[in-house]
Design a protein around this motif. Structure first.
Motif, PDB file in Angstrom:
ATOM      1  N   ASP A 345     -15.497  83.282 -36.997  1.00 44.66           N
ATOM      2  CA  ASP A 345     -15.037  84.652 -37.228  1.00 44.66           C
ATOM      3  C   ASP A 345     -16.225  85.596 -37.395  1.00 44.66           C
ATOM      4  N   HIS A 346     -15.919  86.867 -37.631  1.00 46.69           N
ATOM      5  CA  HIS A 346     -16.965  87.884 -37.721  1.00 46.69           C
ATOM      6  C   HIS A 346     -17.958  87.580 -38.832  1.00 46.69           C
ATOM      7  N   LEU A 347     -17.462  87.139 -39.979  1.00 47.02           N
ATOM      8  CA  LEU A 347     -18.361  86.876 -41.103  1.00 47.02           C
ATOM      9  C   LEU A 347     -19.225  85.643 -40.859  1.00 47.02           C
ATOM     10  N   ASP A 348     -18.731  84.706 -40.066  1.00 48.66           N
ATOM     11  CA  ASP A 348     -19.595  83.591 -39.660  1.00 48.66           C
ATOM     12  C   ASP A 348     -20.826  84.119 -38.921  1.00 48.66           C
ATOM     13  N   LEU A 349     -20.585  85.021 -37.976  1.00 48.97           N
ATOM     14  CA  LEU A 349     -21.709  85.559 -37.192  1.00 48.97           C
ATOM     15  C   LEU A 349     -22.639  86.399 -38.059  1.00 48.97           C
ATOM     16  N   ILE A 350     -22.081  87.185 -38.972  1.00 48.88           N
ATOM     17  CA  ILE A 350     -22.918  87.974 -39.883  1.00 48.88           C
ATOM     18  C   ILE A 350     -23.798  87.047 -40.728  1.00 48.88           C
ATOM     19  N   SER A 351     -23.222  85.934 -41.177  1.00 46.97           N
ATOM     20  CA  SER A 351     -24.012  84.952 -41.935  1.00 46.97           C
ATOM     21  C   SER A 351     -25.143  84.389 -41.089  1.00 46.97           C
ATOM     22  N   ALA A 352     -24.843  84.091 -39.818  1.00 49.76           N
ATOM     23  CA  ALA A 352     -25.865  83.532 -38.931  1.00 49.76           C
ATOM     24  C   ALA A 352     -27.033  84.497 -38.765  1.00 49.76           C
ATOM     25  N   ILE A 353     -26.714  85.751 -38.499  1.00 48.15           N
ATOM     26  CA  ILE A 353     -27.778  86.725 -38.259  1.00 48.15           C
ATOM     27  C   ILE A 353     -28.562  86.998 -39.538  1.00 48.15           C
ATOM     28  N   SER A 354     -27.883  87.009 -40.677  1.00 51.96           N
ATOM     29  CA  SER A 354     -28.578  87.186 -41.957  1.00 51.96           C
ATOM     30  C   SER A 354     -29.581  86.062 -42.190  1.00 51.96           C
ATOM     31  N   ALA A 355     -29.143  84.819 -41.940  1.00 49.52           N
ATOM     32  CA  ALA A 355     -30.052  83.680 -42.122  1.00 49.52           C
ATOM     33  C   ALA A 355     -31.225  83.756 -41.144  1.00 49.52           C
ATOM     34  N   PHE A 356     -30.940  84.155 -39.915  1.00 48.39           N
ATOM     35  CA  PHE A 356     -31.980  84.303 -38.898  1.00 48.39           C
ATOM     36  C   PHE A 356     -33.016  85.332 -39.347  1.00 48.39           C
ATOM     37  N   GLU A 357     -32.550  86.459 -39.849  1.00 50.65           N
ATOM     38  CA  GLU A 357     -33.480  87.504 -40.308  1.00 50.65           C
ATOM     39  C   GLU A 357     -34.315  87.026 -41.490  1.00 50.65           C
ATOM     40  N   MET A 358     -33.685  86.361 -42.444  1.00 50.18           N
ATOM     41  CA  MET A 358     -34.440  85.893 -43.618  1.00 50.18           C
ATOM     42  C   MET A 358     -35.453  84.834 -43.224  1.00 50.18           C
ATOM     43  N   GLY A 359     -35.083  83.956 -42.270  1.00 50.85           N
ATOM     44  CA  GLY A 359     -36.038  82.956 -41.784  1.00 50.85           C
ATOM     45  C   GLY A 359     -37.241  83.601 -41.116  1.00 50.85           C
ATOM     46  N   LEU A 360     -36.984  84.612 -40.293  1.00 51.50           N
ATOM     47  CA  LEU A 360     -38.081  85.353 -39.660  1.00 51.50           C
ATOM     48  C   LEU A 360     -38.989  85.982 -40.720  1.00 51.50           C
ATOM     49  N   HIS A 361     -38.359  86.576 -41.730  1.00 56.15           N
ATOM     50  CA  HIS A 361     -39.112  87.225 -42.812  1.00 56.15           C
ATOM     51  C   HIS A 361     -39.981  86.207 -43.551  1.00 56.15           C
ATOM     52  N   ASN A 362     -39.425  85.031 -43.815  1.00 62.25           N
ATOM     53  CA  ASN A 362     -40.169  83.990 -44.522  1.00 62.25           C
ATOM     54  C   ASN A 362     -41.395  83.523 -43.740  1.00 62.25           C
TER      55      ASN A 362
END
Length: 381
Positions: A345-362
């Protein structure tokens, strides 16, 4: 028990995909005998519900195998030793068609394209004109290793304009996520797998043949993947061999849910999810691998040259529970593949992109944290 109770694993790789609880629990009935009228009825119902997603007037067969088993079954049943076949190779799964053809002693001609690109219909026609004795053309609907969707309708029309070869399509990672109209596009074989768009665990595959393909089954020896034998039984709801009963029990509610949306509705939904992911990548400042025809099943994002993609996949998994896929072969460490297919669902994808962004930041990538997530949210809202 998870090592860290505060990190919940979430699947964002292009298979297996998440399995909803109500579909998982359907498989808990283990005291099932497959040679009963009740189970035969379930097989028939599942085959009937699969039909619209293949766009076929004939019900697909259900095999207890991985998607690769369905690929093998199509090749074994439609070619004989020494037959010339044309394979479109633009990634790992094009390579798989090549290897299958070689294993079964076909003469393999390859139309090789750079990874991240889609095949050109005119070039494909030239290959067929140069090889008029080709028995079959093997291609992907979606090259999972690169995130490129092949224009199957256009390619099929090009093939039909110059050749009578069978058209065999690997739709393992694309069916449900992308529309396939087997009969309208004159396709001869389409194969798919359970753990992708259908949202159940791995272990089932599906194969549908055209009417003309059924009249030209190969003479080569075959046993487990004898599709003519399989069809004679499955037309009565009975599989030739012991099936994965629990997976078929899970398949039924999954198909009921997908059928309520329909093939076109599923196609439109996945198109929106893919657009949200592409918009997120653009907002973050990272390009796609796909030079054209980006997939609706997954998005392959190029990473900065200075970043180790394998480290990014690891930190997203271990720190945030987000399970992405990295690149393969020459793309190893250079891309990350974010899937948005199946029962997500939509929130699954939002979670994915959030994790992707935080990983990039780290890992030191400099961008406005949350910009990708916001872009996806705007698209989905």
């Amino acid at each position: 028990m998870r090592e860290n109770p505060f990190v919940k694993p979430r699947l964002f790789c292009p298979g297996p995909t998440p399995v909803p609880l109500e579909i998982s629990t359907a498989a808990l009935e283990t005291n099932v005998y497959h040679r009963t009228d009740a189970f035969r009825q379930i097989v028939l119902e599942c085959r009937r519900m699969l039909q619209p997603f293949f766009g076929s007037a004939d019900a697909p067969l259900i095999l207890s195998s991985s998607g690769t088993g369905a690929l093998e079954s199509a090749l074994v049943n439609l070619t004989d030793v020494g037959d010339k076949i044309l394979v479109i190779n633009g990634g790992k799964f094009g390579e798989r068609w090549e290897k299958l053809g070689q294993a079964y002693q076909c003469k393999v001609v390859s139309y090789t394209i750079p990874w991240g690109t889609a095949p050109d219909a005119d070039v494909l026609k030239k290959h067929l004109k140069d090889n008029p004795d080709c028995k079959a053309v093997f291609l992907q609907a979606n090259e999972t290793s690169t995130g490129v969707a092949y224009p199957v309708k256009e390619l099929a029309a090009a093939i039909r304009s110059v050749s009578d070869a069978f058209i065999v399509v690997d739709a393992v990672s694309s069916l449900v996520a992308q529309l396939i109209e087997m009969d309208n596009w004159s396709l001869d074989a389409v194969v798919a797998g359970s753990q992708k768009g259908f949202g159940i665990p791995p272990g089932l595959s599906f194969v549908s043949l055209s009417k003309r393909a059924w009249t030209r089954i190969s003479k080569r020896p075959k046993f487990y993947f004898d599709l003519a034998k399989e069809k004679s039984g499955q037309d009565k709801g009975e599989t030739a061999w012991t099936p994965a009963t629990t997976l078929i029990l899970s398949l039924k509610p999954a198909l009921e849910a997908l059928s309520a949306v329909g093939p076109k509705g599923c196609d439109e939904y996945h198109a929106r999810m893919a657009k949200a992911c592409r918009n997120a990548a653009e907002a973050i400042g990272l390009p796609l691998l796909a030079q054209s025809h980006p997939s609706q099943a997954l998005t392959a994002v190029r990473l900065p040259d200075s970043m180790d993609g394998s480290a990014l996949v690891k930190i997203c998994r271990e720190k945030y529970g987000a399970i992405f896929a990295g690149g393969q072969d020459q793309l190893k460490g250079k891309i990350i593949r974010i899937a948005h297919l199946g029962l997500v669902d939509h929130l699954d994808l939002i979670s994915a992109i959030s994790a992707f962004e935080m990983g990039l930041h780290n890992l030191g990538y400099s961008h406005a944290l949350g910009s990708g997530t916001a872009a996806a949210m705007r698209t989905l809202a």
